[in-house]
Scaffold this motif. Sequence first.
Motif, PDB file in Angstrom:
ATOM      1  N   ILE A   1     -22.068  14.016 -35.367  1.00 58.07           N
ATOM      2  CA  ILE A   1     -21.793  14.599 -36.518  1.00 58.07           C
ATOM      3  C   ILE A   1     -21.110  13.687 -37.335  1.00 58.07           C
ATOM      4  N   SER A   2     -20.880  13.760 -38.668  1.00 60.16           N
ATOM      5  CA  SER A   2     -20.306  13.009 -39.615  1.00 60.16           C
ATOM      6  C   SER A   2     -18.948  13.045 -39.604  1.00 60.16           C
ATOM      7  N   LYS A   3     -18.249  11.881 -40.253  1.00 62.98           N
ATOM      8  CA  LYS A   3     -16.740  11.930 -40.384  1.00 62.98           C
ATOM      9  C   LYS A   3     -16.374  13.113 -41.121  1.00 62.98           C
ATOM     10  N   ARG A   4     -17.009  13.340 -42.031  1.00 63.67           N
ATOM     11  CA  ARG A   4     -16.513  14.836 -42.817  1.00 63.67           C
ATOM     12  C   ARG A   4     -16.372  16.222 -41.961  1.00 63.67           C
ATOM     13  N   THR A   5     -17.537  16.231 -41.321  1.00 62.16           N
ATOM     14  CA  THR A   5     -17.454  17.334 -40.222  1.00 62.16           C
ATOM     15  C   THR A   5     -16.246  17.330 -39.300  1.00 62.16           C
TER      16      THR A   5
ATOM     17  N   GLU B   1     -13.478  15.827 -39.454  1.00 60.32           N
ATOM     18  CA  GLU B   1     -12.093  16.086 -40.240  1.00 60.32           C
ATOM     19  C   GLU B   1     -11.955  17.617 -40.573  1.00 60.32           C
ATOM     20  N   GLU B   2     -13.124  18.279 -40.665  1.00 61.76           N
ATOM     21  CA  GLU B   2     -13.051  19.594 -41.243  1.00 61.76           C
ATOM     22  C   GLU B   2     -13.023  20.439 -39.851  1.00 61.76           C
ATOM     23  N   PHE B   3     -13.652  20.100 -38.842  1.00 60.84           N
ATOM     24  CA  PHE B   3     -13.856  21.148 -37.672  1.00 60.84           C
ATOM     25  C   PHE B   3     -13.038  20.783 -36.414  1.00 60.84           C
TER      26      PHE B   3
END
Length: 153
Positions: free
Chosen positions: A15-19, A21-23
């Motif tokens: 997964i990405s860092k953004r994903t 952080e969000e989930f």
Amino acid sequence: MTVAEDMSYNHGPMISKRTFEEFIAPYYRRLLPRLVEREIMPLIDTDGDITLLVPWFEELGVEGFLPLERQAGVDGMQLRRRYPKLRMVGHFDKMTMNRGEAAMRAEFERLAPLMKTGGFIRAWTTKTPPGVSLEEYRVYLRLLKEYMYAIHP
């Protein structure tokens, strides 16, 4: 406490860092303070190459990782240099176990510098590989004792 995430594979996170952080991070921000209050050390169990995941979880308060898969190219000494307080479990190349004492000894020699840094438990991932005889396993145990006592008398 070990939380099994399995969010990485041999080439890094799935997964990405953004994903992340969000989930994922919001739940850890709620969970980790409760563990720390109870003096429980949080560890993440994820296979594959954890190198990129370490700072993501460390920012949240996770203290360590397992199993540090050798087959995924994880470099325990590099992690130790970058994250001196990181707790680590694993990193033993279990595929050496059926190649004889010399191969197992070489693997212990490779891990000895990391073992000396503390905060590291030498282990392998999941199960003993198929094809490892009882005698080979006994050699492994003898070498384990030898190296542990040499490093931590």
